[in-house]
Design an enzyme around this catalytic site. Sequence first.
Site, PDB file in Angstrom:
ATOM      1  N   ALA A  16       2.992  19.366   7.843  1.00 23.63           N
ATOM      2  CA  ALA A  16       2.514  20.753   7.925  1.00 23.63           C
ATOM      3  C   ALA A  16       2.535  21.498   6.590  1.00 23.63           C
ATOM      4  O   ALA A  16       1.718  22.386   6.362  1.00 23.63           O
ATOM      5  CB  ALA A  16       3.354  21.515   8.957  1.00 23.63           C
ATOM      6  N   HIS A  24     -14.819  13.222  -8.710  1.00 21.94           N
ATOM      7  CA  HIS A  24     -13.634  13.826  -8.089  1.00 21.94           C
ATOM      8  C   HIS A  24     -12.825  14.563  -9.152  1.00 21.94           C
ATOM      9  O   HIS A  24     -12.945  14.293 -10.342  1.00 21.94           O
ATOM     10  CB  HIS A  24     -12.745  12.764  -7.436  1.00 21.94           C
ATOM     11  CG  HIS A  24     -13.180  12.376  -6.063  1.00 21.94           C
ATOM     12  ND1 HIS A  24     -14.107  11.394  -5.834  1.00 21.94           N
ATOM     13  CD2 HIS A  24     -12.833  12.855  -4.838  1.00 21.94           C
ATOM     14  CE1 HIS A  24     -14.307  11.262  -4.538  1.00 21.94           C
ATOM     15  NE2 HIS A  24     -13.546  12.145  -3.902  1.00 21.94           N
ATOM     16  N   LYS A  56      -7.231  12.698  -9.273  1.00 24.62           N
ATOM     17  CA  LYS A  56      -7.412  11.496  -8.440  1.00 24.62           C
ATOM     18  C   LYS A  56      -7.158  10.234  -9.256  1.00 24.62           C
ATOM     19  O   LYS A  56      -7.674  10.087 -10.363  1.00 24.62           O
ATOM     20  CB  LYS A  56      -8.827  11.475  -7.844  1.00 24.62           C
ATOM     21  CG  LYS A  56      -9.019  10.368  -6.823  1.00 24.62           C
ATOM     22  CD  LYS A  56     -10.323  10.537  -6.067  1.00 24.62           C
ATOM     23  CE  LYS A  56     -10.585   9.396  -5.112  1.00 24.62           C
ATOM     24  NZ  LYS A  56      -9.581   9.251  -4.064  1.00 24.62           N
TER      25      LYS A  56
END
Length: 268
Positions: free
Chosen positions: A13, A157, A161
């Site tokens: 979360a 990207h 990354k």
Amino acid sequence: MNTRMISILVVGARGRMGTALIREVMDSEDLTLGACVDRSGGPGIGQDAGRLVNRPELGVLVNDELRPRRGSVVVDFSLPKATETNVNRCVEAGVPLVIGTTGLSGEQEQLLIDAGTKIPVVYAANFSVGVTLMQRLAAVAAQALGPHWEAEIVELHHRHKRDAPSGTALRIAQAVAKSREQVFSDVAITDRSSRREVRQEEEIGVYGMRGGDSAGEHTLMFFGEGERIELIHRAGDRAIFARGALRAARWAANAEPGVYDMFDVLGL
Ligand code: NAD
């Protein structure tokens, strides 16, 4: 309360995806946030989920134990080491699982396959609706155009990354290869700099660019004689993955046990 509301339990979360999921659930009309789970001992345990995403309090506190209840769907974007516990909890409770965690080992993937005999499991390395459709369009185009059209994929990207080319670019290329009945490893080219050869017709080039803050852009080009087709997908932000995962959660809430991917969710 609408009795058809689906309760979403977000695992991971506090993460980038987890917080995107919380916002999307809060903005939806048919979903409710049932629980938020993150790593035991990590920061933010006990914090209100609404506050976590800079919104008003929700009365749902981030806790460190997944306790799925019937009528809910677990949406897990955390880390591979959390997978085993989360899968087992879902199976014990008979609750569907939507899982986007990448980098799962063969053993962890086997756990998902085993779980699929008891509960619906939706597992995808890219939950974007657009990217899923692009893979299917790539296959359709490759088949329709035939072997003489040369295919190349370029992706961009953000600077953080690590892997290149992206897994998504490789899957788009694999879709083209499969459609042409080619063995992917025989035709994929990810680096031309060391080759001093002209392009062979069957090759599929896949290249990555890195820089800035792009959430991901993929361009597939088919080159014919005197014409060119381009299929482009641009990801605005990671909310697209959260939206796709929640679409999968709505679908999984009514699915039979099995292991599914986004092609199943979209009816492709
Ligand atoms: P992140 O590092 O921002 O968040 C991961 C969260 O998981 C953190 O809050 C961490 O504390 C939590 N976590 C770690 N161990 C846990 C445990 N045992 N139990 C519960 N929570 C735990 O990473 P992210 O960018 O949100 O990505 C999460 C995962 O989702 C990665 O594997 C990433 O590659 C993947 N991802 C998949 C897609 C897709 O479409 N499938 C899209 C984006 C990211």
